[in-house]
Enzyme design. Structure first.
Site, PDB file in Angstrom:
ATOM      1  N   ASP A 209       9.913  -1.240 -10.940  1.00  0.00           N
ATOM      2  CA  ASP A 209       8.599  -1.008 -11.530  1.00  0.00           C
ATOM      3  C   ASP A 209       8.795  -1.069 -13.049  1.00  0.00           C
ATOM      4  O   ASP A 209       9.919  -0.936 -13.560  1.00  0.00           O
ATOM      5  CB  ASP A 209       8.000   0.334 -11.082  1.00  0.00           C
ATOM      6  CG  ASP A 209       6.469   0.339 -11.256  1.00  0.00           C
ATOM      7  OD1 ASP A 209       5.944  -0.499 -12.025  1.00  0.00           O
ATOM      8  OD2 ASP A 209       5.800   1.186 -10.645  1.00  0.00           O
TER       9      ASP A 209
HETATM   10  C1  BGC Z   1       2.657   0.115 -11.815  1.00  0.00           C
HETATM   11  C2  BGC Z   1       2.879  -1.095 -10.945  1.00  0.00           C
HETATM   12  C3  BGC Z   1       2.449  -2.348 -11.672  1.00  0.00           C
HETATM   13  C4  BGC Z   1       3.226  -2.434 -12.995  1.00  0.00           C
HETATM   14  C5  BGC Z   1       2.898  -3.670 -13.830  1.00  0.00           C
HETATM   15  C6  BGC Z   1       3.253  -0.053 -13.204  1.00  0.00           C
HETATM   16  O1  BGC Z   1       2.822   0.960 -14.045  1.00  0.00           O
HETATM   17  O2  BGC Z   1       3.196   1.256 -11.193  1.00  0.00           O
HETATM   18  O3  BGC Z   1       2.181  -0.968  -9.739  1.00  0.00           O
HETATM   19  O4  BGC Z   1       2.668  -3.477 -10.884  1.00  0.00           O
HETATM   20  O5  BGC Z   1       2.913  -1.286 -13.767  1.00  0.00           O
HETATM   21  O6  BGC Z   1       1.601  -3.614 -14.307  1.00  0.00           O
END
Ligand code: BGC
Length: 719
Positions: free
Chosen positions: A259
């Site tokens: 993530d």
């Molecule tokens: C989220 C993800 C997301 C990523 C990119 C993170 O804060 O938890 O689900 O895909 O950001 O935007």
């Protein structure tokens, strides 16, 4: 060509006696090995970390492109700048906005998840994205989780059936699905720091099955490691989750992507299963998987074999996506895509109460409609960080009602309440968001009084439910109850429409209102689908994918005081008793149970039977039940099969969903509904023996219209 033939010959000798698909796979692996041999260590390392917000490097001289990705679960997010989160101001990236995750789950229709996936894949291709950071399906452990609306359900089986089809749909377009967040990202409070202690049985039975299904049945090409820790280790460096379970046990061939900003160490993450580090800001060469990883390889703390394995996985993903043969062109926000959004929305709406038989509306008698509530004019496409969509269009509830009723009725609108809450603000700045507004209520009452019916559109919105924070209470925000009371008092024909993505406290509304409809953040066609349900063009068939508790304190994590944790630690004390498993086992009456949802018609169940009475391990139980539409309108019923072990020797949930099918039945007709349950799927995870065990003995099988509305029961035996 010569290289290709050589690869085939090598593959033939290596894997001679295998199926065509395996041979292709073998040929591909040989091809990938050949490429890896040509790469320098620096080139390999460059592929393992972001080189911009949503891409990682390729190797130009070898014809390997960058790997590009994009959010997210509600539609393909607009193009943002390469190095910051601001819009790139494109004019060609307006997309289809899809119903949120819990809305898709409420359809209880895997075909809808597939339709969603296919369109997401097509729109990703139009935008040249190789990986879609979707679907997201963490279990709804607590009703307050700010991302409940992005996720599917509290039940691992329902989650899995939908996730598999969403993945298959996306990947049918040669775009990789990135299933997320692995694992147990079940709260937003302290999500970047929390350690979750989860016993292995709960992990295996509740939190992991949908991921396993999406890998083994859906063949998901990528997976996102979660921000949190599980049992002491960050998910991005969790040997148990990534190496042991995902890669070894489940045979995952693709890439694990972190993530954004979810990596904490170089050596641990590299050796414990992470393949690509992603994040939000540079300098990219300083990231854990950039120069520090290069140094770790040079000092022997991470082997080059480990690096090669990561590169192999990424190239494997690329050969199925950007480097696939005959890669589809893609298309964006077409009429067909809008139709898909409509189909899903129309199957997701849940009829909670229709005691006065006000619905479907008898249009002949209705000359005036008061549409009330900020949610009637609000759009829901944007917000929620990774879940925001720049929608090509979005039909609001008011627009939908105007288009379906405007010819025959005078439609008036009043805002009713002020939605005073912004996700980006601190708590103090949002103070007072739960207050009603007397002036707006007076305006609403004035039009409600003079109208034949009042349609009250309340609920939450994409600011109030969002990534980054959990809700504090189950209460409806913005003083909505006061508005409901005032309007209901002056108009006996008030319909409550709630737009939200998670459970709320509807105790008072359930008591005082006869007509309640649950809509969601329901995508580009939300208003049309809602109005068609009100009019009866669509007979509602959505069922709740999670339990609405009477009180927050009834719900397991709260009852056991294990949310949001103490000193950045939380123990999942409820173990396997999540969602209805908890309420049913503990005999706690919910407000609305899992699987609940009414129709404008009725369904009668008869003749539940299994093909045999006695089964062995590895058998399949063929179940049949007859369902008759006993009303006067065509409709769809979700037939749910729950199983219970009679006299279990260990703690089991009172019942567990093991199969379901949505069937369309016309009035007077009977559908013979057949479903299969594998005996092996009745197993529980024995954490002492460290394996799945099917206990012999008697089992009950229940055919149900919801988890509390059991229509027929029979039993069988396992030997
Ligand atoms: C989220 C993800 C997301 C990523 C990119 C993170 O804060 O938890 O689900 O895909 O950001 O935007």
């Amino acid at each position: 060509m010569i290289k290709y033939i050589t690869a085939c010959v090598v593959a033939f000798f290596l894997f001679g006696n295998v199926s065509a698909q395996n041979k292709n796979e073998a040929v591909l692996q040989v091809k990938i090995s050949t490429i890896i041999k040509k790469m320098t260590l620096e080139e390999k390392i460059a592929m393992l970390h972001g080189n911009a917000l949503f891409s990682s490097a390729g190797v130009k001289r070898l014809g390997i492109p960058e790997l590009t990705c994009d959010d997210g679960p509600l539609g393909v997010r607009e193009e943002i700048k390469r190095f910051d989160w601001n819009s790139a101001n494109w004019t060609t990236d307006s997309a289809t906005f899809f119903p949120n995750g819990s809305a898709i789950a409420a359809t209880w229709n895997p075909a809808m998840a597939n339709e969603y996936g296919v369109v997401i894949g097509q729109e990703a291709n139009a935008r040249k994205k190789d990986v879609m950071l979707s679907p997201a399906f963490n279990i709804c452990r607590t009703p307050l989780n700010g991302r409940t609306y992005e996720y599917y359900s509290e039940d691992p089986y329902l989650n899995g059936r939908l996730a598999v089809q969403a993945v298959k749909g996306i990947q049918s377009q040669d775009v990789a699905a990135c299933i997320k967040h692995f694992a147990a990202n079940n709260q937003e409070v302290n999500r970047n720091t929390i350690n979750e202690e989860i016993d292995e049985r709960a992990l295996r039975e509740i939190y992991l099955p949908a991921f396993k299904a999406a890998i083994q049945e859906g063949n998901a090409y990528t997976i996102m490691s979660a921000y949190n820790k599980v049992n002491g280790y960050w998910c991005s460096e969790n040997d148990f989750l990534l190496n042991k379970v995902l890669k070894k046990e489940w045979g995952f061939k693709g890439a694990v992507i972190s993530d954004w900003g979810g990596v904490h160490h170089t050596i641990e993450a590299a050796n414990n299963g992470l393949d690509i580090e992603m994040g939000s800001s540079g300098p990219y060469d300083q990231w854990y998987f950039a120069n520090p990883l290069l140094a770790a390889v040079k000092t022997g703390q991470v082997s080059e074999k480990t690096i090669d394995d990561k590169v192999r996985r990424i190239l494997w993903v690329m050969y199925h996506t950007s480097m696939s043969e005959h890669h589809p062109e893609g298309s964006i926000a077409t009429a067909a895509h809008g139709k898909a959004a409509y189909d899903i929305a129309s199957e997701s709406i849940v009829l909670l109460k229709n005691d006065a038989h006000l619905l479907p509306l008898k249009t002949n008698n209705i000359k005036s409609i008061a549409v009330i509530g900020d949610n009637a004019i609000r759009t829901f496409a944007l917000g929620g960080y990774g879940a925001g969509v720049k929608a090509k269009y979005e039909v609001t509830a008011l627009a939908g009602i105007r288009s379906r009723f405007g010819q025959t009725a005078d439609i008036k609108f009043a805002q009713g309440y002020k939605a005073n809450y912004l996700a980006s603000r601190a708590d103090e700045q949002n103070a007072g968001y739960d207050q009603s507004n007397d002036t707006l209520i007076a305006e609403a009452v004035a039009i409600a009084k003079k109208s034949d019916i009042a349609i009250l559109c309340i609920g939450s919105n994409r600011e109030y439910e969002s990534e980054g924070h959990d809700r504090k209470t189950l209460a409806l925000p913005f003083g909505e109850q006061a508005l409901v009371n005032a309007v209901t008092a002056v108009n006996p024909n008030t319909i409550i429409v709630i737009m939200a993505g998670a459970p709320y406290d509807l105790n008072e509304i359930k008591k005082s209102n006869h007509t309640i409809v649950w809509s969601w953040f329901n995508g580009s066609e939300a208003g049309n689908a809602l109005a068609d349900v009100l009019k009866g063009v669509i007979n509602p068939s959505g069922k709740m994918p999670f339990t609405f508790p009477v009180s927050l304190h009834d719900s397991p994590a709260f009852a056991l005081n294990s949310y949001p944790g103490k000193d950045l630690n939380t123990t999942y004390k409820e173990g396997i008793l999540v969602g209805y498993r908890w309420y049913d086992t503990k005999n706690i009456e919910p407000l609305y149970c899992f699987g609940y949802g009414l129709s404008y018609t009725n369904f009668g169940y008869t003749g539940l039977s299994t093909d045999k009475k006695n089964y062995q391990l590895n058998d399949k139980i063929a179940v049949t039940v007859k369902v008759k539409n006993t009303g006067s309108l065509a409709g769809k019923e979700v037939v749910q099969l729950y199983i219970k072990k009679v006299n279990s020797s260990i703690l089991r949930a009172d019942k567990e969903l093991k199969a379901f099918k949505k069937v369309a039945i016309v009035p007077g007709k009977t559908a013979v509904v057949s479903m299969n349950v594998k005996v092996n799927d009745l197993a529980y995870f024995d954490d002492k023996l460290n394996k799945w065990v099917v206990e012999p003995g008697e089992y009950k099988i229940m055919a149900a219209s919801s988890s509390k509305d059991i229509r027929k029961v029979t039993s069988f035996y396992i030997h």
